[in-house]
Design a protein around this motif. Structure first.
Motif, PDB file in Angstrom:
ATOM      1  N   UNK A 406      24.894  -9.216 -41.727  1.00 40.94           N
ATOM      2  CA  UNK A 406      25.764  -8.053 -41.581  1.00 40.94           C
ATOM      3  C   UNK A 406      26.139  -7.902 -40.114  1.00 40.94           C
ATOM      4  N   UNK A 407      27.435  -7.818 -39.824  1.00 42.81           N
ATOM      5  CA  UNK A 407      27.912  -7.507 -38.476  1.00 42.81           C
ATOM      6  C   UNK A 407      28.259  -6.029 -38.414  1.00 42.81           C
ATOM      7  N   UNK A 408      27.651  -5.317 -37.456  1.00 47.04           N
ATOM      8  CA  UNK A 408      27.823  -3.869 -37.334  1.00 47.04           C
ATOM      9  C   UNK A 408      28.230  -3.557 -35.899  1.00 47.04           C
ATOM     10  N   UNK A 409      29.405  -2.983 -35.676  1.00 41.28           N
ATOM     11  CA  UNK A 409      29.813  -2.639 -34.307  1.00 41.28           C
ATOM     12  C   UNK A 409      29.147  -1.351 -33.822  1.00 41.28           C
ATOM     13  N   UNK A 410      28.954  -1.243 -32.491  1.00 37.58           N
ATOM     14  CA  UNK A 410      28.467  -0.005 -31.889  1.00 37.58           C
ATOM     15  C   UNK A 410      29.165   0.193 -30.549  1.00 37.58           C
ATOM     16  N   UNK A 411      29.117   1.410 -30.034  1.00 34.16           N
ATOM     17  CA  UNK A 411      29.823   1.711 -28.786  1.00 34.16           C
ATOM     18  C   UNK A 411      28.898   1.982 -27.612  1.00 34.16           C
ATOM     19  N   UNK A 412      27.716   2.528 -27.856  1.00 33.56           N
ATOM     20  CA  UNK A 412      26.827   2.907 -26.755  1.00 33.56           C
ATOM     21  C   UNK A 412      25.405   2.447 -27.022  1.00 33.56           C
TER      22      UNK A 412
END
Length: 508
Positions: A406-412
């Motif tokens: 699973x590829x999961x984006x995050x910002x911080x």
């Protein structure tokens, strides 16, 4: 199917053999003579028959272990004696590593090059715990009571039930067996019904090494055998590696009589890739973390959390490399990924892939079996990557135990840690960053028993391994492991004139 090379053909061409269990130093069939087949997941064909133990067989094995614990050369044995036997076993493993590796590949479809390296590592494991046998130090305790000498000693827990899984049958057995033996316990091993033969072949080396009868016993069969063994009132400790669901059942069984337990269970481990990471290195680490062993490892990095600024580029490189992974015969040197180990697990992996599609996960590559007719007989699943997965999707929360990422984006940083910890598991995690301060902050905030930084999927016999939350109890490997197989006894010695007034301990 592609023609076998002469080397692989000779391994698969061996005549089908019926194996026996080891109980009290004797090779035997099941009491009721039942057997079951071991299936090669690459060919789909049976290649060995193994005893299906029953209650009577478990009873004999536990009784033999209890007798060896309390009488004979093993009872009260000195650490040097136990260390000598472990070192003999190490040499025998080194001498027979190729055969032990061959059998494991036939059982579970893992790559020969990985299994052979792991098998050679078993010898080093023996040597480490041979040395550790003499390191079970107690302590003198300078308590503030006049004329009182106090100290602690460590003693073996007793009879250990070692229940092992199918993904790395010998390596995960040795994580239990070596510290248990070094501490002076006796052991009854119940290997997975998917991979029983490698443990039986290994058991032949126990005899050659000179372990007394009953010190190590092996019973084979399905889950009922393991449940019977775990529930036996003469088993003092249960060491289990497997699924969280079964681990909870083992814990409930042990709790009924307060037996000791060690549990190494499931995982849904995050690999966190920050925007300052070496992308090529991180791509290789994420790939190895999920597609090695076809994703069939409890520590698989099945969730890749990637910072938004580099997400698209990272996903592009990752998918391009995943699509080049070479599937094939696990006995061949150039194969990069083998099969899933058994039909039941294969069906589970495909079912969870389909569920992810139904939930709307973005399929970036893979997603099912390969089209290559040469691989049709094997239990192959293509390296599968889902993109922009939401943390509440089933594919992001349930352990697949297969080649699915699973590829999961995050910002911080805070969001990455929150997503990483948003799971019932806590076995392992990875962090990819060049920022030393960020690395140290993140490592301390992650709820995982092992954290790798700019690497992944490393283990060693001297480093403790185990999980938090629903990933287990206790630690394997390292000196912590040997303490899991001992009880601490406190000793008080009054060296003074004695107590003049029995109702006033402070008097005289």
């Amino acid at each position: 199917m592609n023609p076998d090379t002469p080397a692989t053909a000779s391994i698969r061409a061996r005549p089908q053999r019926t194996y026996s269990m080891l109980i009290d130093g004797t090779w035997c069939a099941a009491a009721d003579a039942r057997t079951f087949a071991s299936i090669d997941p690459y060919t789909g064909q049976p290649w060995a028959l193994v005893p299906e133990a029953g209650t009577a067989d478990v009873e004999r094995a536990v009784s033999a272990a209890r007798q060896a614990l309390e009488a004979g050369p093993w009872a009260g044995s000195l650490p040097a004696y136990r260390a000598r036997l472990l070192r003999r076993l190490a040499q025998l493993i080194a001498d027979n590593a190729q055969e032990l590796a061959n059998v494991q590949v036939l059982e579970n479809g893992k790559l020969m090059r990985e299994v052979l390296a792991q098998t050679h590592g078993l010898a080093a494991h023996c040597h480490y715990f041979a040395g550790a046998a003499e390191l079970m130090h107690g302590h003198t305790v300078p308590i503030s009571i006049p004329d009182m000498f106090t100290y602690t000693v460590r003693e073996p827990v007793g009879v250990v039930a070692a229940i092992t899984p199918w993904n790395s049958p010998l390596s995960l057995l040795f994580w239990k067996l070596c510290p248990a033996l070094a501490a002076g316990n006796t052991v009854v091993v119940k290997p997975s019904e998917i991979t029983p033969v490698s443990t039986l072949v290994l058991a032949e080396l126990f005899e050659q090494a000179g372990f007394p009868p009953g010190v190590i016993n092996v019973v084979t069969g399905g889950g009922t055998v393991g449940a019977t063994l775990a529930a036996h009132p003469q088993v003092d400790k249960i060491a289990f590696t497997g699924s969280t669901a079964v681990g909870k059942q083992v814990a409930q069984t042990a709790a009924a009589r307060l037996a000791r337990i060690s549990l190494e269970l499931g995982g849904k481990s995050p690999n966190i890739v920050f925007d300052d990471a070496d992308i090529d290195r991180a791509v290789n680490g994420v790939l190895a973390g999920i597609f090695s062993a076809s994703g069939q490892t409890c520590l698989a990095g099945s969730r890749a959390l990637v910072q938004a600024d580099i997400y698209d580029e990272f996903a592009r490189r990752l998918v391009a490399r995943a699509q080049r992974v070479k599937l094939g015969d696990p006995l061949l040197e150039d194969t990069e990924m083998g099969t899933v180990a058994c039909r039941m697990q294969y069906d589970k992996v495909l079912r969870l892939i389909e569920a992810a599609r139904q939930e709307g996960a973005q399929l970036l590559c893979g997603g099912g079996p390969p089209d290559d007719p040469a691989l049709a007989a094997g239990l192959f699943v293509l390296p599968t990557i889902f993109g922009k997965v939401q943390s509440d999707m089933q594919i992001a929360r349930e352990e697949v135990f297969g080649p699915v990422l699973c590829l999961i984006p995050f910002t911080s940083e805070d969001q990455a840690v929150a997503i990483a910890n948003d799971t019932r598991f806590g076995l392992a995690a990875g962090v990819w960053s060049r920022d030393v301060a960020r690395v140290h902050r993140t490592v301390r905030r992650l709820r995982a028993g092992t954290v790798w930084v700019n690497t992944y999927r490393r283990t060693h016999y001297s480093m403790p391994f185990g999980g938090m939350k629903e990933s287990g109890l206790g630690r394997e490997n390292g000196l912590e492991a040997i303490y899991e197989y001992t009880e601490t006894k406190a000793v008080w010695i009054d060296s003074g004139p004695g107590i003049a007034d029995p109702f006033n301990p402070r008097a005289g």
